[in-house]
Scaffold this active site. Structure first.
Site, short mmCIF file in Angstrom:
data_model
loop_
_atom_site.label_atom_id
_atom_site.label_comp_id
_atom_site.label_asym_id
_atom_site.label_seq_id
_atom_site.Cartn_x
_atom_site.Cartn_y
_atom_site.Cartn_z
N ASP A 1 1.11 -6.99 -11.02
CA ASP A 1 0.12 -6.64 -12.04
C ASP A 1 -0.38 -5.21 -11.81
O ASP A 1 -0.40 -4.38 -12.71
CB ASP A 1 -1.04 -7.64 -11.97
CG ASP A 1 -2.12 -7.34 -12.99
OD1 ASP A 1 -1.77 -7.01 -14.13
OD2 ASP A 1 -3.32 -7.43 -12.63
N ASP B 1 0.78 -1.42 -13.92
CA ASP B 1 -0.15 -0.50 -14.62
C ASP B 1 0.02 0.91 -14.07
O ASP B 1 0.05 1.89 -14.82
CB ASP B 1 -1.62 -0.93 -14.43
CG ASP B 1 -2.11 -1.89 -15.53
OD1 ASP B 1 -1.29 -2.65 -16.06
OD2 ASP B 1 -3.33 -1.87 -15.84
N ASP C 1 0.84 -1.21 0.00
CA ASP C 1 0.00 0.00 0.00
C ASP C 1 0.87 1.25 0.00
O ASP C 1 0.63 2.21 -0.76
CB ASP C 1 -1.00 -0.01 1.18
CG ASP C 1 -0.38 -0.39 2.52
OD1 ASP C 1 0.81 -0.77 2.55
OD2 ASP C 1 -1.08 -0.30 3.54
C1 IPM Z 1 -1.43 -8.57 -17.55
C2 IPM Z 1 -2.92 -8.87 -17.48
C3 IPM Z 1 -3.12 -10.32 -17.10
C4 IPM Z 1 -2.59 -10.50 -15.68
C5 IPM Z 1 -4.56 -10.85 -17.18
C6 IPM Z 1 -5.20 -10.55 -18.50
C7 IPM Z 1 -4.59 -12.33 -16.92
O1 IPM Z 1 -3.57 -8.00 -16.65
O2 IPM Z 1 -0.72 -9.22 -18.33
O3 IPM Z 1 -0.98 -7.65 -16.86
O4 IPM Z 1 -3.30 -10.18 -14.72
O5 IPM Z 1 -1.45 -10.93 -15.56
MN MN Z 2 -2.32 -6.36 -15.96
#
Ligand code: IPM
Ligand code: MN
Ligand code: NAD
Length: 348
Positions: A241, A245, A217
């Site tokens: 993940d 992002d 966090d």
């Molecule tokens: C990624 C995607 C995948 C993940 C999904 C689509 C399974 O979000 O490659 O980052 O969570 O790894």
């Molecule tokens: Mn992802």
């Protein structure tokens, strides 16, 4: 040299960005006397349509026997309530290649700070490599589906942590020499195991690398507050993940972010980190740079063509610096015209 690439365009913007990457690889091949065989197969939602399964046996066979696998993206609203989802094919692909280390670099190039949603002085100099564990944790634990009760089990073993941590420490030795290990050791048993394993490996094999531990966090906060404090960020599957992002937009857009998924001896898997982007699919709007940089990573890690990879990276830097780009980074190009400009810059 000749290399065999299992080529899986997938769904949504997947085929658009994968084709752009293929064009750039072909430009490089022409210039450097390399030869690439692209073996295209259905994967994801389109494979559900064609073969009834997101990861058909024949696609798997081609992937396991290739020199590398290149993927666009999978998924989309059409399959959100399917009994087998496209995303499960992606997890099966990663597992069958045993690519446990997912390398997700985020770099803000000098002169490109204005692309960042952060203040330029915060974005300046950001150069992070997220090393995300990719074949364990909650993604692969026992799952109980249900509308009244559901569960997803998160499990890690020490060897699973050791092997990915080793990759992070090795990477740090070739960079700024620092690893930030991210966990939730204050709550989760897997977090405590993660932290203990990383500490033990550091002490025994990598005392020369600086190591810090940050709870996930707080990490989400610190990434925005002072992203240039980080070098290599090591974390488990789900946290990696989410944080990747978040980190990707520090450079301007998720469309810029590439990835390489590597195992000990296995075939490498290369894909941009973004998804099938259904909101812009089929409109020539997707930024192909994440896919093209993933192709550069493929040249570097799977084919040993570091110079060719650097050539692509330099062409992209100079194109973007000249103000070219898709709408997500403030430019006027479409996917195709941007790919064409990158090829032209490569001298093709
Ligand atoms: C990624 C995607 C995948 C993940 C999904 C689509 C399974 O979000 O490659 O980052 O969570 O790894
Ligand atoms: Mn992802
Ligand atoms: P997404 O990454 O597809 O899109 C999130 C946002 O980023 C959207 O606004 C989209 O337009 C934008 N975006 C994504 N890629 C872009 C690009 N190249 N250029 C410009 N803008 C871009 O995430 P989502 O909408 O949450 O997921 C859509 C589908 O993709 C879901 O089915 C999800 O499971 C799947 N998915 C697949 C992968 C993969 O194949 N590796 C990764 C993430 C999500």
């Amino acid at each position: 040299m000749s290399f065999k690439i299992a080529f899986l365009p997938g769904d949504g913007v997947g085929p658009e960005v994968a084709d752009a990457a293929r064009q750039v690889i072909e430009c490089v091949a022409g210039r450097r006397n390399l030869s690439f065989e692209f073996i295209e197969r259905p994967f994801g939602g389109c494979a559900i349509e064609q073969a009834g399964h997101p990861f058909p046996a024949e696609t798997k066979e081609i992937c396991l026997n290739a020199d590398a696998v290149f993927l666009g993206a999978v998924g989309g609203p059409k399959w959100d309530s399917a009994s087998i989802r496209p995303e499960s094919g992606l997890l099966a692909l990663r597992k069958s290649l045993d690519v446990f280390a997912n390398m997700r670099p985020v770099t803000v190039l000098p002169g490109m700070e204005h692309q960042s949603p952060l203040k330029s002085e915060r974005a300046e100099g950001v150069d992070i490599l997220i090393v995300r564990e990719l074949t364990g944790g909650v993604y692969f634990g026992e799952r109980e589906e249900g509308t009244e009760k559901a569960s997803d089990r998160c499990a890690y073993s020490k060897p699973e942590v050791d092997r990915v941590a080793r990759i992070a420490f090795e990477a740090a030795r070739n960079r700024q020499g620092k690893v930030t290990s991210v966990d939730k050791a204050n709550v989760m048993a897997t977090g405590r195991l993660w932290r203990a394993a990383v500490i033990a490996l550091h002490e025994s094999d990598y005392p020369d690398v600086a190591l810090e531990h940050v709870l996930v966090d707080a990490m989400a906060m610190k990434l925005i507050q002072a992203p240039s404090n980080f070098d290599v960020v090591l974390t488990e599957n789900m946290f990696g993940d989410i944080l990747s992002d978040e980190a990707s937009v520090i450079a301007g857009s998720i469309g810029l972010a590439p990835s390489a998924s590597l195992g000990q001896t296995s075939v490498g898997l290369y894909e941009p980190i973004h998804g099938s982007a259904p909101d812009i699919a089929g409109q020539d709007k997707a930024n192909p740079i994440g896919a093209i940089l993933s192709a550069a990573m493929m040249l570097r890690y799977s084919f040993g063509e570091d110079e060719a990879a650097r050539e692509i990276e330099n062409a992209i830097d100079s194109i973007v610096r000249d103000g070219h780009g898709t709408a997500d980074i403030g430019g006027n190009d479409g996917t195709c015209s941007l790919a064409r400009k990158i090829c032209q810059r490569l001298g093709a």
